[in-house]
Every structure is written in structure tokens, then in C-alpha cells.
Design an enzyme around this catalytic site. Structure first.
Site, PDB file in Angstrom:
ATOM      1  N   LEU A  33       0.829  -1.204   0.000  1.00 39.28           N
ATOM      2  CA  LEU A  33       0.000   0.000   0.000  1.00 39.28           C
ATOM      3  C   LEU A  33       0.868   1.260   0.000  1.00 39.28           C
ATOM      4  O   LEU A  33       0.738   2.137   0.868  1.00 39.28           O
ATOM      5  CB  LEU A  33      -0.985   0.011   1.171  1.00 39.28           C
ATOM      6  CG  LEU A  33      -2.072  -1.075   1.130  1.00 39.28           C
ATOM      7  CD1 LEU A  33      -3.009  -0.925   2.321  1.00 39.28           C
ATOM      8  CD2 LEU A  33      -2.867  -1.031  -0.183  1.00 39.28           C
ATOM      9  N   ASP A  57       5.448  -6.111   2.768  1.00 33.93           N
ATOM     10  CA  ASP A  57       6.509  -5.719   1.845  1.00 33.93           C
ATOM     11  C   ASP A  57       7.153  -6.976   1.266  1.00 33.93           C
ATOM     12  O   ASP A  57       7.558  -7.870   2.021  1.00 33.93           O
ATOM     13  CB  ASP A  57       7.537  -4.884   2.600  1.00 33.93           C
ATOM     14  CG  ASP A  57       8.586  -4.243   1.710  1.00 33.93           C
ATOM     15  OD1 ASP A  57       8.757  -4.693   0.565  1.00 33.93           O
ATOM     16  OD2 ASP A  57       9.238  -3.293   2.177  1.00 33.93           O
ATOM     17  N   SER A  83       6.862   1.684 -10.783  1.00 38.78           N
ATOM     18  CA  SER A  83       6.690   1.565 -12.229  1.00 38.78           C
ATOM     19  C   SER A  83       6.700   2.865 -13.025  1.00 38.78           C
ATOM     20  O   SER A  83       6.501   2.823 -14.240  1.00 38.78           O
ATOM     21  CB  SER A  83       5.363   0.832 -12.524  1.00 38.78           C
ATOM     22  OG  SER A  83       4.264   1.608 -12.110  1.00 38.78           O
ATOM     23  N   THR A 132       7.769  -5.583 -18.227  1.00 35.05           N
ATOM     24  CA  THR A 132       7.463  -4.484 -19.140  1.00 35.05           C
ATOM     25  C   THR A 132       8.262  -4.575 -20.428  1.00 35.05           C
ATOM     26  O   THR A 132       9.362  -5.150 -20.448  1.00 35.05           O
ATOM     27  CB  THR A 132       7.774  -3.137 -18.455  1.00 35.05           C
ATOM     28  OG1 THR A 132       7.658  -2.072 -19.388  1.00 35.05           O
ATOM     29  CG2 THR A 132       9.198  -3.110 -17.915  1.00 35.05           C
ATOM     30  N   ASP A 133       7.736  -3.972 -21.487  1.00 35.68           N
ATOM     31  CA  ASP A 133       8.480  -3.899 -22.746  1.00 35.68           C
ATOM     32  C   ASP A 133       9.637  -2.906 -22.676  1.00 35.68           C
ATOM     33  O   ASP A 133      10.521  -2.907 -23.541  1.00 35.68           O
ATOM     34  CB  ASP A 133       7.553  -3.550 -23.917  1.00 35.68           C
ATOM     35  CG  ASP A 133       6.851  -2.201 -23.764  1.00 35.68           C
ATOM     36  OD1 ASP A 133       6.982  -1.550 -22.706  1.00 35.68           O
ATOM     37  OD2 ASP A 133       6.144  -1.799 -24.710  1.00 35.68           O
ATOM     38  N   GLU A 134       9.666  -2.074 -21.640  1.00 38.12           N
ATOM     39  CA  GLU A 134      10.708  -1.055 -21.553  1.00 38.12           C
ATOM     40  C   GLU A 134      12.096  -1.644 -21.341  1.00 38.12           C
ATOM     41  O   GLU A 134      13.106  -0.961 -21.554  1.00 38.12           O
ATOM     42  CB  GLU A 134      10.372  -0.032 -20.464  1.00 38.12           C
ATOM     43  CG  GLU A 134       9.099   0.740 -20.762  1.00 38.12           C
ATOM     44  CD  GLU A 134       8.923   1.961 -19.890  1.00 38.12           C
ATOM     45  OE1 GLU A 134       9.936   2.596 -19.539  1.00 38.12           O
ATOM     46  OE2 GLU A 134       7.768   2.298 -19.574  1.00 38.12           O
ATOM     47  N   TYR A 158      14.074   2.914 -13.979  1.00 35.94           N
ATOM     48  CA  TYR A 158      12.927   2.000 -13.880  1.00 35.94           C
ATOM     49  C   TYR A 158      13.139   0.762 -14.733  1.00 35.94           C
ATOM     50  O   TYR A 158      13.067  -0.373 -14.256  1.00 35.94           O
ATOM     51  CB  TYR A 158      11.631   2.701 -14.287  1.00 35.94           C
ATOM     52  CG  TYR A 158      10.531   1.738 -14.652  1.00 35.94           C
ATOM     53  CD1 TYR A 158      10.060   0.814 -13.712  1.00 35.94           C
ATOM     54  CD2 TYR A 158       9.977   1.716 -15.932  1.00 35.94           C
ATOM     55  CE1 TYR A 158       9.052  -0.092 -14.050  1.00 35.94           C
ATOM     56  CE2 TYR A 158       8.980   0.820 -16.273  1.00 35.94           C
ATOM     57  CZ  TYR A 158       8.527  -0.084 -15.330  1.00 35.94           C
ATOM     58  OH  TYR A 158       7.552  -0.979 -15.661  1.00 35.94           O
ATOM     59  N   SER A 159      13.391   0.956 -16.041  1.00 38.74           N
ATOM     60  CA  SER A 159      13.502  -0.194 -16.931  1.00 38.74           C
ATOM     61  C   SER A 159      14.723  -1.046 -16.589  1.00 38.74           C
ATOM     62  O   SER A 159      14.684  -2.277 -16.738  1.00 38.74           O
ATOM     63  CB  SER A 159      13.536   0.250 -18.393  1.00 38.74           C
ATOM     64  OG  SER A 159      14.583   1.154 -18.638  1.00 38.74           O
ATOM     65  N   ALA A 160      15.797  -0.418 -16.109  1.00 41.21           N
ATOM     66  CA  ALA A 160      16.973  -1.187 -15.697  1.00 41.21           C
ATOM     67  C   ALA A 160      16.653  -2.074 -14.498  1.00 41.21           C
ATOM     68  O   ALA A 160      17.096  -3.227 -14.419  1.00 41.21           O
ATOM     69  CB  ALA A 160      18.132  -0.245 -15.372  1.00 41.21           C
ATOM     70  N   LYS A 162      13.693  -3.272 -13.745  1.00 35.93           N
ATOM     71  CA  LYS A 162      12.825  -4.357 -14.208  1.00 35.93           C
ATOM     72  C   LYS A 162      13.634  -5.387 -15.005  1.00 35.93           C
ATOM     73  O   LYS A 162      13.381  -6.597 -14.914  1.00 35.93           O
ATOM     74  CB  LYS A 162      11.682  -3.808 -15.053  1.00 35.93           C
ATOM     75  CG  LYS A 162      10.629  -3.054 -14.250  1.00 35.93           C
ATOM     76  CD  LYS A 162       9.922  -3.947 -13.217  1.00 35.93           C
ATOM     77  CE  LYS A 162       8.995  -4.961 -13.880  1.00 35.93           C
ATOM     78  NZ  LYS A 162       8.216  -5.729 -12.869  1.00 35.93           N
ATOM     79  N   LYS A 197       0.216   8.847 -14.750  1.00 39.60           N
ATOM     80  CA  LYS A 197       0.503   8.342 -16.089  1.00 39.60           C
ATOM     81  C   LYS A 197      -0.310   9.135 -17.108  1.00 39.60           C
ATOM     82  O   LYS A 197      -1.300   9.794 -16.778  1.00 39.60           O
ATOM     83  CB  LYS A 197       0.170   6.850 -16.175  1.00 39.60           C
ATOM     84  CG  LYS A 197       0.901   5.992 -15.142  1.00 39.60           C
ATOM     85  CD  LYS A 197       2.391   5.929 -15.396  1.00 39.60           C
ATOM     86  CE  LYS A 197       3.118   5.066 -14.391  1.00 39.60           C
ATOM     87  NZ  LYS A 197       2.918   3.630 -14.560  1.00 39.60           N
ATOM     88  N   ILE A 214       2.510  17.922 -22.603  1.00 38.39           N
ATOM     89  CA  ILE A 214       3.027  17.044 -23.642  1.00 38.39           C
ATOM     90  C   ILE A 214       4.542  17.154 -23.636  1.00 38.39           C
ATOM     91  O   ILE A 214       5.095  18.227 -23.879  1.00 38.39           O
ATOM     92  CB  ILE A 214       2.493  17.443 -25.035  1.00 38.39           C
ATOM     93  CG1 ILE A 214       0.964  17.431 -25.052  1.00 38.39           C
ATOM     94  CG2 ILE A 214       3.062  16.514 -26.110  1.00 38.39           C
ATOM     95  CD1 ILE A 214       0.354  16.073 -24.854  1.00 38.39           C
ATOM     96  N   TYR A 349       6.715  18.826 -12.715  1.00 36.06           N
ATOM     97  CA  TYR A 349       6.436  19.760 -13.802  1.00 36.06           C
ATOM     98  C   TYR A 349       6.850  21.202 -13.518  1.00 36.06           C
ATOM     99  O   TYR A 349       6.854  22.033 -14.416  1.00 36.06           O
ATOM    100  CB  TYR A 349       4.943  19.715 -14.165  1.00 36.06           C
ATOM    101  CG  TYR A 349       4.568  18.439 -14.860  1.00 36.06           C
ATOM    102  CD1 TYR A 349       4.915  18.213 -16.181  1.00 36.06           C
ATOM    103  CD2 TYR A 349       3.894  17.439 -14.174  1.00 36.06           C
ATOM    104  CE1 TYR A 349       4.602  17.027 -16.817  1.00 36.06           C
ATOM    105  CE2 TYR A 349       3.565  16.245 -14.798  1.00 36.06           C
ATOM    106  CZ  TYR A 349       3.927  16.048 -16.117  1.00 36.06           C
ATOM    107  OH  TYR A 349       3.615  14.869 -16.734  1.00 36.06           O
TER     108      TYR A 349
END
Length: 356
Positions: A33, A57, A83, A132-134, A158-160, A162, A197, A214, A349
Site C-alpha cells: 500500500l 513488503d 513503475s 514491461t516492454d521497456e 525503472y527499466s533497468a 525491471k 501516467k 506534452i 512539472y
């Protein structure tokens, strides 16, 4: 019983709800959570005896093993992960801790549990790792889509993280014989998506009269997968996937981010029109994020050939369902837009100068 990690998050909660909507097999739902885990996603199951929720956890291997020994699940489905790429840029340590160390702890507990099963239990057991595809990196505009044999080339913390978890899962199969399955999915969208997201952020900001940010020129291309289709694919892989195999799960829906935003604005203009003008008038270009991958695309041919799965939703049908869900569930959106979320959006931002 099946054991689900991260079952209060976006994809995990959709999976638990879909699973119990189609099966009487119980779910032990184990979730820390964190900010994106939300028990309100599972409100429909509050009085359902088939759903056992335990807060915890995945890095706590001793507790996980105790639960496995107590409940003896036939499968572990591992959704729990940090993620969000932008968050990984600001704070990579949490991604290393959860995605790498947490997956290692979970694998160790699973290996111990699996080792204590009888021969039939060992043969039936599965550890399904949702990735993930990343991990495959980025594609040029004319490159072939990612396949299960595409070399890993992650470009963000993140992708590393995963990718590292994928490698750990693979190694536990080849070294210890643990019967694992890995799915690498493209960008999901649908109900319960935390509004950081792209799709839920644009819907929430549009309705609130805020800017629709954007990144860069908005021409980053993603393959979009409706979360209900993803859940169906995971069920199919768990049922009939071959141990040790990887299955890419995609929606066959490549779209540039700018086109996704324009589609969302057109739907909102129709379903929840403003008093004057179009939601497109709120579109704002901001500085791109560091190392932003240009294109992802999934070749989901293997899972269709071997397991007979393909997405039921087109992007047009899935995105309409998604927008309608957010319009019908504004109380859910308001609940998750807590102070922590508002602080995160401001942090991400605030320093991005508007571009022409």
C-alpha cells in the site's frame, strides 16, 4: 489459492477483480500500500471470503515465506513494482529496492516453498513475473517490434531495475529449476490507473481546467494495451504457458502520445463538453524528460500462436470505456489526488519551461 503481490495497484487490482469474477479459487493479496496501492480499488471484495488481503513488503522474505507455508498457494503472480519512469529519475533507490531486492526476496521465499512441496505440487506450481516492454530499450521508426528474443537495452532506472528482476527470475529457473513464467507487456490503460501516467493525468487535468502537458514534440510512440486484455493474457499464460518461457503481451495499437491526447480530448468534448471551446485548447508542450525512449512496439505473435490469446479491445473501444469509467468515478479520482500526489506533480512539472 493463488498468491498475488501488488494486488491493490493498477494492474494487480484489475487482475484480482477479474480473477474472482471468473473463478472461485481464492486470492491471497499481498500489497505494501504505497502511494499507488489503493484498497478502494478492491471495494467490491470487502465482504468476499475468497479475497484475503495482507499488508506487507515483498522485501520481507521471512513474512512472505510464512504466508506461503500457511496458505500453500499453487502459484505466485508478481505484480508488485515501482513503475513510473519519471519517479525513477527523481528517486532511483526505491526502484532498486522494490524491483530488484524485492523480487530477489520473493524468489528466495518461492524457492523455499516450492522445495517443500510434494512431486505433484512441484510440477503444478508456477511463479509468474509481470514485467514491461521497456526492458528492450527504444526502437527507430522503421525497426521491427520487440520480440521475446530482442536484446535487453534498458534506458531508465525503472527499466533497468525491471530488466534486473527479469534476469533474476530467469536465473532461478535455469539454476534451481523453479517453474517461472515472465510476461513483458506494453503500456496499459483502463480503470484504477493512478493519475500520474499519461491517460489518467490528461483526463483529470482536462476536467479540472488544467494544462495537458506534452513532453517534447509528443511524437513518442507507445503500444497501448487495455488492462482487461492484459489480465486475460496473464490468466492464459498461467494456465498453459511453458515453464521458463517469456511471453510478450501487446495491444497491436501503436500511437504517438500527442495522438492519444487528441483522442482523449475528442472523447471528452463529446461526453463532457466544456461551456466554450475544446479541451485541446489546454494542451501545453513542456520540456522532454531525460533519456525519453522514442518508440516501443510489441510483437505479440508468440502468445497468440502458442496460447491462442489476442486482445479483445481495439484502442478505440478500450479508450472509450476508460474515459467513461473516469467520468463515472470522479470520487475515486478525488480520493487518490492526495497531498502526496499533488506534491509529486508539482515537483515533476514545476521546472519544465513551456516550449513554443
Amino acid at each position: 489459492m493463488i498468491f498475488v503481490t501488488g494486488g491493490a495497484g493498477f494492474i494487480g487490482s484489475n487482475f484480482v477483480l477479474d480473477w474472482l469474477g471468473q473463478s472461485d479459487e481464492a486470492v491471497l493479496n499481498f500489497d505494501k500500500l504505497t502511494y499507488a496501492g489503493n484498497l478502494n480499488n478492491l471495494a467490491a471484495l470487502r465482504e468476499d471470503p475468497r479475497h484475503l488481503f495482507v499488508r506487507g513488503d515483498i522485501c520481507d522474505g521471512e513474512r512472505v515465506l510464512a504466508l506461503l507455508r500457511q496458505h500453500r498457494p499453487r502459484a505466485i503472480l508478481h505484480f508488485a513494482a515501482e513503475s513510473h519512469v519519471d519517479r525513477s529519475i527523481h528517486g532511483p533507490a526505491e526502484f532498486v529496492q522494490t524491483n530488484i531486492n524485492g523480487t530477489f526476496s520473493l524468489l528466495e521465499a518461492a524457492r523455499a516453498h516450492w522445495g517443500e512441496l510434494d512431486a505433484a505440487g512441484k510440477a503444478a506450481f508456477r511463479f509468474l513475473h509481470v514485467s514491461t516492454d521497456e526492458v528492450y530499450g527504444t526502437l527507430g521508426p522503421h525497426d521491427a517490434p520487440f520480440s521475446e528474443t530482442t536484446a535487453y537495452a534498458p534506458n531508465s532506472p525503472y527499466s533497468a531495475s525491471k530488466a534486473a528482476s527479469d534476469h533474476l527470475v530467469r536465473s532461478y529457473h535455469h539454476t534451481y529449476g523453479l517453474p517461472v513464467l515472465t510476461t513483458n507487456c506494453s503500456n496499459n490503460y483502463g480503470r484504477f490507473h493512478f493519475p500520474e501516467k499519461l491517460i489518467p493525468l490528461v483526463i483529470a487535468n482536462a476536467l479540472a481546467g488544467k494544462a495537458l502537458p506534452i513532453y517534447g514534440d509528443g511524437q513518442q510512440v507507445r503500444d497501448w494495451l487495455y488492462v482487461g486484455d492484459h489480465c486475460a493474457a496473464i490468466r492464459r499464460v498461467l494456465e498453459s504457458g511453458r515453464a521458463g518461457e517469456v511471453y510478450n503481451v501487446g495491444g497491436w495499437n501503436e500511437m504517438a502520445n500527442l495522438d492519444v491526447v487528441r483522442t482523449l480530448c475528442a472523447i471528452l468534448d463529446r461526453l463532457a463538453p466544456k461551456a466554450h471551446g475544446s479541451y485541446l485548447e489546454q494542451l501545453t508542450y513542456v520540456q522532454d524528460r531525460p533519456g525519453h525512449d522514442r518508440r516501443y512496439a510489441i510483437d505479440a505473435g508468440k502468445i497468440e500462436r502458442e496460447l491462442g490469446w489476442k486482445p479483445a479491445e481495439t484502442f478505440e473501444s478500450g479508450i472509450l470505456k476508460t474515459v467513461q469509467w473516469y467520468l463515472d468515478n470522479q470520487a475515486w479520482v478525488a480520493d487518490v489526488q492526495s497531498g502526496a500526489y499533488a506534491n509529486w506533480v508539482e515537483q515533476n512539472y514545476l521546472n519544465r519551461e513551456k516550449e513554443a
